[in-house]
Design an enzyme around this catalytic site. Structure first.
Site, PDB file in Angstrom:
ATOM      1  N   LYS A  44       0.815  -1.215   0.000  1.00  0.00           N
ATOM      2  CA  LYS A  44       0.000   0.000   0.000  1.00  0.00           C
ATOM      3  C   LYS A  44       0.852   1.270   0.000  1.00  0.00           C
ATOM      4  O   LYS A  44       0.456   2.279  -0.587  1.00  0.00           O
ATOM      5  CB  LYS A  44      -0.966  -0.006   1.179  1.00  0.00           C
TER       6      LYS A  44
ATOM      7  N   GLU B  63      -3.330   6.977   8.459  1.00  0.00           N
ATOM      8  CA  GLU B  63      -4.103   7.910   7.644  1.00  0.00           C
ATOM      9  C   GLU B  63      -5.353   8.349   8.396  1.00  0.00           C
ATOM     10  O   GLU B  63      -5.728   7.780   9.415  1.00  0.00           O
ATOM     11  CB  GLU B  63      -4.422   7.330   6.261  1.00  0.00           C
TER      12      GLU B  63
ATOM     13  N   HIS C 148     -14.657  -5.108   7.636  1.00  0.00           N
ATOM     14  CA  HIS C 148     -14.000  -4.423   6.524  1.00  0.00           C
ATOM     15  C   HIS C 148     -13.980  -5.278   5.263  1.00  0.00           C
ATOM     16  O   HIS C 148     -13.143  -5.120   4.392  1.00  0.00           O
ATOM     17  CB  HIS C 148     -12.553  -4.019   6.874  1.00  0.00           C
TER      18      HIS C 148
ATOM     19  N   ARG D  12      -5.909  -8.068  -9.846  1.00  0.00           N
ATOM     20  CA  ARG D  12      -6.476  -9.392 -10.154  1.00  0.00           C
ATOM     21  C   ARG D  12      -7.952  -9.236 -10.467  1.00  0.00           C
ATOM     22  O   ARG D  12      -8.499  -8.142 -10.377  1.00  0.00           O
ATOM     23  CB  ARG D  12      -6.340 -10.285  -8.914  1.00  0.00           C
TER      24      ARG D  12
HETATM   25  P1  ADP Z   1     -12.339  -8.469  -3.212  1.00  0.00           P
HETATM   26  O1  ADP Z   1     -11.903  -7.048  -3.111  1.00  0.00           O
HETATM   27  O2  ADP Z   1     -12.105  -9.129  -4.511  1.00  0.00           O
HETATM   28  O3  ADP Z   1     -13.707  -8.621  -2.694  1.00  0.00           O
HETATM   29  P2  ADP Z   1     -11.480  -9.648  -0.791  1.00  0.00           P
HETATM   30  O4  ADP Z   1     -10.823  -8.637   0.072  1.00  0.00           O
HETATM   31  O5  ADP Z   1     -12.830 -10.113  -0.428  1.00  0.00           O
HETATM   32  O6  ADP Z   1     -11.359  -9.168  -2.279  1.00  0.00           O
HETATM   33  O7  ADP Z   1     -10.530 -10.879  -0.907  1.00  0.00           O
HETATM   34  C1  ADP Z   1     -10.725 -11.880  -1.876  1.00  0.00           C
HETATM   35  C2  ADP Z   1     -10.085 -13.145  -1.408  1.00  0.00           C
HETATM   36  O8  ADP Z   1      -8.698 -12.987  -1.308  1.00  0.00           O
HETATM   37  C3  ADP Z   1     -10.548 -13.593  -0.059  1.00  0.00           C
HETATM   38  O9  ADP Z   1     -10.534 -14.983  -0.053  1.00  0.00           O
HETATM   39  C4  ADP Z   1      -9.484 -13.011   0.871  1.00  0.00           C
HETATM   40  O10 ADP Z   1      -9.420 -13.752   2.054  1.00  0.00           O
HETATM   41  C5  ADP Z   1      -8.261 -13.157   0.014  1.00  0.00           C
HETATM   42  N1  ADP Z   1      -7.226 -12.135   0.217  1.00  0.00           N
HETATM   43  C6  ADP Z   1      -7.197 -10.890  -0.273  1.00  0.00           C
HETATM   44  N2  ADP Z   1      -6.055 -10.254   0.044  1.00  0.00           N
HETATM   45  C7  ADP Z   1      -5.335 -11.122   0.769  1.00  0.00           C
HETATM   46  C8  ADP Z   1      -4.052 -11.080   1.400  1.00  0.00           C
HETATM   47  N3  ADP Z   1      -3.262 -10.033   1.327  1.00  0.00           N
HETATM   48  N4  ADP Z   1      -3.644 -12.161   2.067  1.00  0.00           N
HETATM   49  C9  ADP Z   1      -4.428 -13.250   2.141  1.00  0.00           C
HETATM   50  N5  ADP Z   1      -5.623 -13.357   1.556  1.00  0.00           N
HETATM   51  C10 ADP Z   1      -6.084 -12.329   0.893  1.00  0.00           C
HETATM   52  P1  ADP Z   2      -7.789  -4.332   2.190  1.00  0.00           P
HETATM   53  O1  ADP Z   2      -6.470  -4.487   1.517  1.00  0.00           O
HETATM   54  O2  ADP Z   2      -7.876  -5.100   3.453  1.00  0.00           O
HETATM   55  O3  ADP Z   2      -8.910  -4.555   1.234  1.00  0.00           O
HETATM   56  P2  ADP Z   2      -8.445  -1.487   2.060  1.00  0.00           P
HETATM   57  O4  ADP Z   2      -7.455  -0.388   2.162  1.00  0.00           O
HETATM   58  O5  ADP Z   2      -8.995  -1.768   0.713  1.00  0.00           O
HETATM   59  O6  ADP Z   2      -7.812  -2.798   2.663  1.00  0.00           O
HETATM   60  O7  ADP Z   2      -9.630  -1.189   3.066  1.00  0.00           O
HETATM   61  C1  ADP Z   2     -10.664  -2.126   3.329  1.00  0.00           C
HETATM   62  C2  ADP Z   2     -11.875  -1.431   3.949  1.00  0.00           C
HETATM   63  O8  ADP Z   2     -11.506  -0.727   5.154  1.00  0.00           O
HETATM   64  C3  ADP Z   2     -12.492  -0.352   3.080  1.00  0.00           C
HETATM   65  O9  ADP Z   2     -13.425  -0.894   2.178  1.00  0.00           O
HETATM   66  C4  ADP Z   2     -13.159   0.541   4.124  1.00  0.00           C
HETATM   67  O10 ADP Z   2     -14.364  -0.027   4.566  1.00  0.00           O
HETATM   68  C5  ADP Z   2     -12.180   0.503   5.282  1.00  0.00           C
HETATM   69  N1  ADP Z   2     -11.201   1.620   5.237  1.00  0.00           N
HETATM   70  C6  ADP Z   2      -9.973   1.605   4.687  1.00  0.00           C
HETATM   71  N2  ADP Z   2      -9.342   2.795   4.841  1.00  0.00           N
HETATM   72  C7  ADP Z   2     -10.204   3.612   5.501  1.00  0.00           C
HETATM   73  C8  ADP Z   2     -10.140   4.980   5.994  1.00  0.00           C
HETATM   74  N3  ADP Z   2      -9.058   5.742   5.831  1.00  0.00           N
HETATM   75  N4  ADP Z   2     -11.223   5.465   6.633  1.00  0.00           N
HETATM   76  C9  ADP Z   2     -12.313   4.701   6.832  1.00  0.00           C
HETATM   77  N5  ADP Z   2     -12.432   3.422   6.413  1.00  0.00           N
HETATM   78  C10 ADP Z   2     -11.392   2.863   5.763  1.00  0.00           C
END
Ligand code: ADP
Ligand code: ADP
Ligand code: MG
Length: 498
Positions: free
Chosen positions: A120, A204, A239, A296
């Site tokens: 990130k 953040e 989340h 992906r």
């Molecule tokens: P999407 O944004 O496609 O909905 P999700 O956050 O729901 O993605 O994750 C999709 C799949 O990938 C889930 O099975 C989640 O547990 C897995 N996943 C995503 N990022 C990671 C990570 N960094 N490490 C392990 N598993 C991950």
């Molecule tokens: P991941 O890699 O686990 O998907 P993301 O950065 O995409 O992580 O964040 C996952 C979720 O966490 C977002 O969909 C949102 O609901 C919450 N989130 C992330 N960053 C923030 C923020 N700065 N403020 C509020 N909610 C956040």
């Protein structure tokens, strides 16, 4: 036309996404190879494939994550390309590199793009030059507590501590007050270390009432990039998304264009090709901020396919073969509305705790506008080793209301016994006034859901829902009037009405 280079694809995944990919491959006349662990011997994805190979014991680090074993199978079976699906090895740059070194096509972006966007912090730094709005915060790893305190004060509480290597909703901590920052930093770092093997965290601004809206992009290997509009993914627990839809009810054409162009900027920052998703947070003022890019195919990709008529897996394969995109931005139009609910083996009454057990009854809904992407059959066990998602149920209609009513009808037809699922919760959410009006954020579950709502008798539940909807509408009218007078109501709440 140039002949397709890919004749055989190995899908390095399991369950619904493995079948999803194989379906398109078959339509394109491409042979398929499945891999499976000891836990998945009887899985439908194994039978669907033209060939299938056991890769090892149930735990994923002994099977679905065995890079060298998977590559050896490809060499033995003359496989031309690997599709990684989502999760597992899909965002693993080492794997992508190893695959390419053996002369096999990785159906996904370049190793460089995976590396940059997989971290990130690296991602934030890469997109800096592309005029993409960022969440206020720092772009470097923080380890020093005094520095953390200073940063949090500068940003203003509440703040969010995030693991740079985080994913799947893991590795995030909200800090509301200065006295908690020390403890939360220590916890965040040790959690990041144990979960991702990297203790880098950054800080953040925590956006109080955010919507999660993401943009689907597609790029070819010749520098062409397009966006396929947005997916609204704000209904989440832990989340992580449970209900997604396209389009979002709060985007105006102007905002859609601005977010689409910002997403293209993010993609350009890493010379992206393939299918990818740029995630944004949208606040109450309809200001949007870059969250991260997923390099992906996304779980919720079907809603985009439904409203654009484009098969994203087919495009991924064509791009991997080196073809230029066969359409431009101007060719893309939104048609209708599509909603997806994720059917997880979880108990919404127990804080969405994952469950294992047997699908005693399993009957899927059918009929107009319904698509079910699943990977299980009646009588099968849901293994404890993997993600507890059973299926994705997608309903598409001419407009949002038709899609919503269709989804409720389909949830009603879905018969699952032997295990708790998120279906009841999704039905509750779809009937809720906040969902109907479009006035919701990522805190929908905290703000509107109580486990006892699911105990209400069906009829009673419907009466409550109707009352709630009427109430929401009434409130909205009042709020609109108030806002007209004071100009204070959040913009999306107003726009959601239009
Ligand atoms: P999407 O944004 O496609 O909905 P999700 O956050 O729901 O993605 O994750 C999709 C799949 O990938 C889930 O099975 C989640 O547990 C897995 N996943 C995503 N990022 C990671 C990570 N960094 N490490 C392990 N598993 C991950
Ligand atoms: P991941 O890699 O686990 O998907 P993301 O950065 O995409 O992580 O964040 C996952 C979720 O966490 C977002 O969909 C949102 O609901 C919450 N989130 C992330 N960053 C923030 C923020 N700065 N403020 C509020 N909610 C956040
Ligand atoms: Mg994310």
């Amino acid at each position: 036309m140039s002949e397709s280079k890919i004749k055989k694809i190995l899908v390095a995944n399991r369950g619904e996404i493995a079948i999803r990919v194989m379906r398109t491959a078959r339509e394109m006349g491409i042979k398929t190879v499945a891999i499976y662990s000891d836990a998945d011997v009887h899985s439908p994805h194994v039978r669907y494939a033209d060939e299938a190979v056991n890769v090892g014991p149930a735990p994923s680090n002994q099977s679905y994550l065995k890079m060298d074993r998977i590559i050896d199978i490809c060499l033995e079976l003359n496989v031309d390309a690997i599709h990684p699906g989502y999760g597992f090895l899909s965002e693993n740059a080492t794997f992508a590199k190893k695959v390419a070194e053996k002369g096999i096509i990785f159906i996904g972006p370049s190793t460089h793009a995976i590396e940059v966007m997989g971290d990130k912090l690296a991602a934030k730094n890469a997109v800096k030059a592309y005029n993409v709005p960022m969440i206020p915060g720092v772009n470097h790893a923080v380890t020093d507590l005094a520095e953390a305190r200073k940063i949090a004060e500068d940003i203003g509480y509440p703040v969010l501590i995030k693991a740079s290597a985080g994913g799947g909703g893991k590795g995030m901590r909200v800090v509301e007050r200065p006295e908690d920052i020390q403890e939360q930093m220590q916890r965040a770092m040790s959690e990041a270390e144990s979960a991702f093997g990297d203790k880098s965290v950054f800080i953040e601004k925590y956006i109080g009432s955010p919507r999660h809206i993401e943009i689907q992009v597609l790029g070819d290997q010749h520098g062409n990039l397009v966006y396929l509009f947005e997916r609204e993914c704000s209904i989440q627990r832990r989340h992580q998304k449970v209900i997604e839809e396209a389009p979002s009810s709060v985007l105006t054409p102007e905002l859609r264009k601005a977010m689409g162009e910002a997403a293209i900027g993010v993609a350009k920052a890493c010379d992206y090709y393939g299918a990818g998703t740029v995630e944004f947070i949208v606040d109450e003022n309809l200001d949007f901020f870059f969250l991260e890019m997923n390099t992906r195919l996304q779980v919720e990709h079907p809603v985009t396919e439904e409203i654009t008529g484009i098969d994203l897996v087919k495009e991924q394969i064509r791009i991997a073969e080196g073809h230029p995109l066969s359409f431009s931005q101007e060719d893309l139009k939104i048609k209708g509305h599509s909603i997806e609910v994720r059917v997880y083996a979880e108990n919404p009454k127990e804080n969405f705790l994952p469950e294992t057990g047997r699908l005693e009854t399993y009957k899927i809904p059918q009929g107009p506008g319904i698509r079910v992407d699943d990977g299980f059959e009646e009588g099968m066990d849901i293994p404890i080793y993997y993600d507890p998602m059973i299926a994705k149920l997608v309903a598409t209609g001419e407009n949002r209301e038709q899609a919503r009513m269709r989804m409720l009808r389909a949830i009603n037809e879905y018969e699952i016994t032997g295990i708790s699922t998120t279906l009841d919760f999704c039905s509750f959410a779809l009937k809720h006034g906040a969902f109907i009006s479009g006035d919701f954020d990522t805190k929908f579950v905290q703000n509107h859901f109580k486990p006892e709502y699911l105990d209400a008798h069906n009829e009673e539940e419907e009466t409550i829902a109707i009352a709630l909807a009427a109430y929401a509408l009434e409130e909205k009218k009042k709020a609109t009037n108030r806002a007209d007078a004071s100009g204070q109501l959040s913009k999306w709440k107003l726009r959601a009405k239009q």
